[in-house]
Design a protein around this motif. Structure first.
Motif, PDB file in Angstrom:
ATOM      1  N   GLN A 366      60.608 -34.634 -14.367  1.00  0.00           N
ATOM      2  CA  GLN A 366      60.978 -33.912 -15.586  1.00  0.00           C
ATOM      3  C   GLN A 366      59.798 -33.776 -16.542  1.00  0.00           C
ATOM      4  N   ARG A 367      58.983 -34.819 -16.653  1.00  0.00           N
ATOM      5  CA  ARG A 367      57.803 -34.752 -17.520  1.00  0.00           C
ATOM      6  C   ARG A 367      56.834 -33.682 -16.977  1.00  0.00           C
ATOM      7  N   GLY A 368      56.672 -33.641 -15.652  1.00  0.00           N
ATOM      8  CA  GLY A 368      55.795 -32.641 -15.056  1.00  0.00           C
ATOM      9  C   GLY A 368      56.299 -31.228 -15.281  1.00  0.00           C
ATOM     10  N   VAL A 369      57.612 -31.021 -15.127  1.00  0.00           N
ATOM     11  CA  VAL A 369      58.181 -29.689 -15.332  1.00  0.00           C
ATOM     12  C   VAL A 369      58.023 -29.263 -16.786  1.00  0.00           C
ATOM     13  N   TRP A 370      58.182 -30.219 -17.708  1.00  0.00           N
ATOM     14  CA  TRP A 370      58.003 -29.903 -19.129  1.00  0.00           C
ATOM     15  C   TRP A 370      56.585 -29.354 -19.375  1.00  0.00           C
ATOM     16  N   HIS A 371      55.585 -30.026 -18.820  1.00  0.00           N
ATOM     17  CA  HIS A 371      54.204 -29.554 -18.985  1.00  0.00           C
ATOM     18  C   HIS A 371      53.998 -28.212 -18.265  1.00  0.00           C
ATOM     19  N   MET A 372      54.640 -28.055 -17.112  1.00  0.00           N
ATOM     20  CA  MET A 372      54.481 -26.826 -16.331  1.00  0.00           C
ATOM     21  C   MET A 372      54.937 -25.601 -17.122  1.00  0.00           C
ATOM     22  N   TRP A 373      56.056 -25.737 -17.838  1.00  0.00           N
ATOM     23  CA  TRP A 373      56.596 -24.597 -18.585  1.00  0.00           C
ATOM     24  C   TRP A 373      55.918 -24.400 -19.937  1.00  0.00           C
ATOM     25  N   SER A 374      54.907 -25.189 -20.243  1.00  0.00           N
ATOM     26  CA  SER A 374      54.213 -25.016 -21.520  1.00  0.00           C
ATOM     27  C   SER A 374      53.127 -23.942 -21.453  1.00  0.00           C
ATOM     28  N   TYR A 375      52.739 -23.567 -20.258  1.00  0.00           N
ATOM     29  CA  TYR A 375      51.829 -22.439 -20.046  1.00  0.00           C
ATOM     30  C   TYR A 375      50.506 -22.545 -20.803  1.00  0.00           C
ATOM     31  N   ASN A 376      49.858 -23.694 -20.718  1.00  0.00           N
ATOM     32  CA  ASN A 376      48.457 -23.754 -21.167  1.00  0.00           C
ATOM     33  C   ASN A 376      47.704 -24.662 -20.206  1.00  0.00           C
ATOM     34  N   GLN A 377      46.394 -24.559 -20.220  1.00  0.00           N
ATOM     35  CA  GLN A 377      45.597 -25.201 -19.179  1.00  0.00           C
ATOM     36  C   GLN A 377      45.649 -26.729 -19.262  1.00  0.00           C
ATOM     37  N   ALA A 378      45.669 -27.277 -20.459  1.00  0.00           N
ATOM     38  CA  ALA A 378      45.743 -28.740 -20.592  1.00  0.00           C
ATOM     39  C   ALA A 378      47.063 -29.248 -20.032  1.00  0.00           C
ATOM     40  N   ASP A 379      48.141 -28.556 -20.362  1.00  0.00           N
ATOM     41  CA  ASP A 379      49.449 -28.954 -19.828  1.00  0.00           C
ATOM     42  C   ASP A 379      49.503 -28.771 -18.319  1.00  0.00           C
ATOM     43  N   HIS A 380      48.807 -27.771 -17.817  1.00  0.00           N
ATOM     44  CA  HIS A 380      48.762 -27.547 -16.372  1.00  0.00           C
ATOM     45  C   HIS A 380      48.233 -28.785 -15.649  1.00  0.00           C
ATOM     46  N   GLU A 381      47.183 -29.382 -16.160  1.00  0.00           N
ATOM     47  CA  GLU A 381      46.621 -30.587 -15.535  1.00  0.00           C
ATOM     48  C   GLU A 381      47.629 -31.736 -15.570  1.00  0.00           C
ATOM     49  N   ASN A 382      48.314 -31.895 -16.694  1.00  0.00           N
ATOM     50  CA  ASN A 382      49.328 -32.953 -16.808  1.00  0.00           C
ATOM     51  C   ASN A 382      50.512 -32.698 -15.881  1.00  0.00           C
ATOM     52  N   ALA A 383      50.906 -31.433 -15.755  1.00  0.00           N
ATOM     53  CA  ALA A 383      52.015 -31.095 -14.860  1.00  0.00           C
ATOM     54  C   ALA A 383      51.684 -31.508 -13.435  1.00  0.00           C
ATOM     55  N   LEU A 384      50.464 -31.195 -13.008  1.00  0.00           N
ATOM     56  CA  LEU A 384      50.047 -31.544 -11.652  1.00  0.00           C
ATOM     57  C   LEU A 384      50.020 -33.056 -11.460  1.00  0.00           C
ATOM     58  N   ARG A 385      49.567 -33.770 -12.487  1.00  0.00           N
ATOM     59  CA  ARG A 385      49.482 -35.237 -12.393  1.00  0.00           C
ATOM     60  C   ARG A 385      50.874 -35.854 -12.270  1.00  0.00           C
ATOM     61  N   TYR A 386      51.818 -35.440 -13.123  1.00  0.00           N
ATOM     62  CA  TYR A 386      53.152 -36.052 -13.110  1.00  0.00           C
ATOM     63  C   TYR A 386      53.940 -35.658 -11.855  1.00  0.00           C
ATOM     64  N   LEU A 387      53.822 -34.415 -11.426  1.00  0.00           N
ATOM     65  CA  LEU A 387      54.558 -33.995 -10.232  1.00  0.00           C
ATOM     66  C   LEU A 387      53.996 -34.659  -8.985  1.00  0.00           C
ATOM     67  N   THR A 388      52.691 -34.892  -8.966  1.00  0.00           N
ATOM     68  CA  THR A 388      52.087 -35.627  -7.849  1.00  0.00           C
ATOM     69  C   THR A 388      52.607 -37.061  -7.821  1.00  0.00           C
ATOM     70  N   LYS A 389      52.685 -37.685  -8.990  1.00  0.00           N
ATOM     71  CA  LYS A 389      53.201 -39.052  -9.053  1.00  0.00           C
ATOM     72  C   LYS A 389      54.662 -39.102  -8.615  1.00  0.00           C
ATOM     73  N   ALA A 390      55.465 -38.116  -9.033  1.00  0.00           N
ATOM     74  CA  ALA A 390      56.881 -38.081  -8.648  1.00  0.00           C
ATOM     75  C   ALA A 390      57.031 -37.994  -7.138  1.00  0.00           C
ATOM     76  N   SER A 391      56.200 -37.154  -6.501  1.00  0.00           N
ATOM     77  CA  SER A 391      56.303 -37.008  -5.047  1.00  0.00           C
ATOM     78  C   SER A 391      55.767 -38.232  -4.320  1.00  0.00           C
ATOM     79  N   GLU A 392      54.862 -38.973  -4.941  1.00  0.00           N
ATOM     80  CA  GLU A 392      54.383 -40.224  -4.345  1.00  0.00           C
ATOM     81  C   GLU A 392      55.438 -41.322  -4.469  1.00  0.00           C
TER      82      GLU A 392
END
Length: 612
Positions: A366-392
């Motif tokens: 959910q934290r990753g999706v929140w960053h994903m829908w924020s549509y800026n480059q800094a949030d993009h990096e955070n989205a990738l980090r949180y979604l990667t952690k969720a899948s791990e």
């Protein structure tokens, strides 16, 4: 015939009544005689009851059974009837016939009767079946006869031991007045009644010593929608919409949805949403109503957080009824399309303040999706980090892999990536992992479709996105993705329709700005520049309308319309976001099925001053 005239009582001193009270009541009610001055007709609520297995009890212990039944009737049942403003009309061996002036009193009495038997007299071998009807009766002296009595007796015969069956007339009088649960048994054909009876069972409350904890993923129960029309035929439409909503929600793989049989146990009962949440172990409860007038129907729906009683979402829909099944399909898609992102938004908000080190897989997602829908480059990096952690944390969590793939796609479409080809390859790997974890995950097909589109494989993209919609018809984001793929494939009318569906399904979806931008692009390619400008303005005004896209969609139609100064200003805003943008890069990044298919868009940007 029953109901055609008054009837005469048997001389019970010369007639040994049958052991089954139903036969006794029927015989008495059906004996016609001449009308006399003391015969009257009136409307009343009738309760018919008999002892379950009376013949077997008598065979086993005749004296003891007679004594126990008599004592129970004298000490408990008769006073109970009197307390509910009813009167005992007759006692017949194993049965009782009573009448009430109020249907509510009659049903309350029957419910209290069975409650007492299941609690205070739980150890007794004696139990009752009860039938309750409201109908026209004939009175003569202190007795009652007629079809109203017959129907009550037949309803009693349909009841389970310890249960109560009521007629449709009774149900419609009490369903919104008494906090009971009703189960629709449908229409039943019974002896000596010409028309089938609509029968409802009152379901007994069972206290379970169970603490139903909430599941790991968001959970929801859809309560039966109330039919407010006063038209019994509309009950089926209300039930149909409820059942369709349950089915549609079940296709949303990240939701835990309570099955129909459990939620329909609340049908017709005044409910406390927090209690429903506790009893079913769910966080969210959806309820609604239907009201029909002529050829119009009004449907209301609301989503409630059962943990605190707060309303999450509510909406009202007014529609014309042309085809009942089309109406059900439309309402189901529309409501699910609106509710799914609302639940997602609540879930994201609830994990926003939690320390990252304490997040589990769902919360990281959910934290990753929140960053994903924020549509800026800094949030993009955070989205990738949180979604990667969720899948791990949970390798079988398909949506985490799928949205991780979409984030890689997002880095290309927003021009954040330094290596487009590598980003798309990484995105496809993540999306394929999602599909391996769950071959029916709609988000996985959505992610695959978006990546195929950016790779120029428009036919494959369309097929994948159609698969996503097939798995979850209310998935607005997939409709948006399909719209863009159709646009790049030159299927412009279909592209508009897909984007229209995205907005209709989820008018507050975070992806809506992008869908509006695709509407603008589709209109540009159709050389409809006035409409293109309208869509572009809407995309730019949207809260999520960020990046270079809204400016590009403004620049091209403005240039074609001869408003070059405004078009050039829009291009400068594009370049402020992505300084490296050129005509060549855009032509390469968004491959169309037909060569030169993007030319009206690119030519507009040339006229507006975007470098080659």
């Amino acid at each position: 015939m029953v109901g055609e005239g008054p009837t005469c009582k048997l001389n019970l001193q010369k007639f040994k009544p049958p052991t089954n009270v139903l036969v006794s009541i029927e015989l008495i009610a059906n004996l016609p005689c001449m009308t006399d001055a003391k015969t009257k007709r009136r409307l009343a609520a009738i309760v018919a009851a008999d002892v379950v297995g009376y013949s077997g009890l008598m065979e086993s212990d005749e004296v003891g059974t007679l004594r126990a039944v008599s004592q129970l009737i004298d000490d408990v049942i008769s006073p109970l009837i009197t307390d509910h403003d009813g009167r005992v009309v007759k006692l017949m061996g194993d049965g009782i016939l009573a009448e009430f002036g109020s249907v509510v009193d009659a049903v309350n009495c029957a419910d209290s009767w069975q409650s007492l038997m299941s609690s205070d007299h739980a150890g007794s071998l004696i139990s009752f079946r009860i039938g309750v009807n409201q109908g026209d009766i004939i009175t003569q002296e202190d007795d009652i006869f007629g079809e109203g009595v017959n129907i009550a007796a037949r309803l009693e015969g349909l009841a389970e031991p310890g249960g109560i069956c009521i007629s449709g007339a009774v149900y419609h009088e009490v369903r919104n007045r008494l906090a009971l649960r009703y189960r629709d048994l449908g229409k039943k054909s019974v002896k000596n009644i010409s028309e089938p009876l609509r029968v409802f069972a009152i379901e007994r409350e069972i206290e379970l010593d169970i603490d139903l904890s909430l599941p790991d993923k968001p959970s929801i129960a859809v309560l039966p929608f109330d039919n407010m029309s006063g038209d019994q035929d509309q009950e089926y439409l209300a039930d149909g919409i409820t059942e369709d909503l349950i089915t549609a929600l079940s296709k949303v793989r990240w939701l835990f949805v309570i099955a129909r049989n459990s939620t329909f146990s609340y049908k017709g009962k005044a409910t406390d949403i927090k209690q429903v949440g506790r009893e079913l172990g769910v966080k969210y409860v959806m309820e609604g109503s239907l009201r029909k007038a002529g050829n119009r129907v009004r449907i209301t729906a609301q989503l409630i957080d059962a943990t605190n009683g707060h309303h999450v979402w509510a909406e009202r829909y007014d529609r014309q009824i042309e085809d009942i099944f089309d109406l059900q399909d439309e309402m189901t898609q529309t409501i699910i399309g609106a509710v799914e992102p609302e639940i997602s938004a609540v879930e994201r908000a609830q994990v926003a303040s939690k320390p990252p080190e304490n997040l589990d897989a769902w919360e990281c997602f959910q934290r990753g999706v929140w960053h994903m829908w924020s549509y800026n480059q800094a949030d993009h990096e955070n989205a990738l980090r949180y979604l990667t952690k969720a899948s791990e944390l949970d390798p079988d969590f398909a949506p985490a892999h799928a949205y991780r793939g979409y984030v890689h796609y997002q880095s290309v479409v927003m021009h954040w990536s330094k290596d487009f080809e590598n980003s798309l390859d990484e995105g496809m790997k993540a999306a394929r992992k999602a599909l391996a974890a769950d071959e029916r995950d709609a988000v996985a097909f959505f992610s695959i479709g978006r990546i195929y589109m950016m790779q120029g494989r428009q036919d494959d993209a369309i097929a994948a996105l159609q698969s996503s919609i097939s798995l979850n018809p209310s998935f607005a984001q997939a409709h948006h993705g399909l719209g863009m793929a159709l646009c790049l494939a030159g299927r412009l009318e279909e592209a508009h329709a897909a984007c229209d569906m995205c907005e209709r399904l989820s008018p507050r979806d975070p992806i809506l700005w992008a869908s509006l931008a695709v509407q603008a692009l589709t209109s540009i390619l159709a050389e409809d520049y006035e409409n293109a400008l309208m869509w572009a303005q809407r995309a730019k005004r949207h809260p999520n309308g960020t990046g270079y896209w809204p400016h590009a969609m403004m620049a091209a139609p403005l240039a074609h319309l001869g408003r070059l100064e405004e078009a050039n200003l829009a291009v400068q805003e594009m370049l402020a976001v992505v300084p490296t943008l050129t005509i060549g890069e855009l032509a390469k990044t968004y491959p169309t099925t037909e060569p030169g298919g993007l030319e009206p868009y690119l030519q507009g940007l040339r006229l507006a001053g975007l470098p080659e």
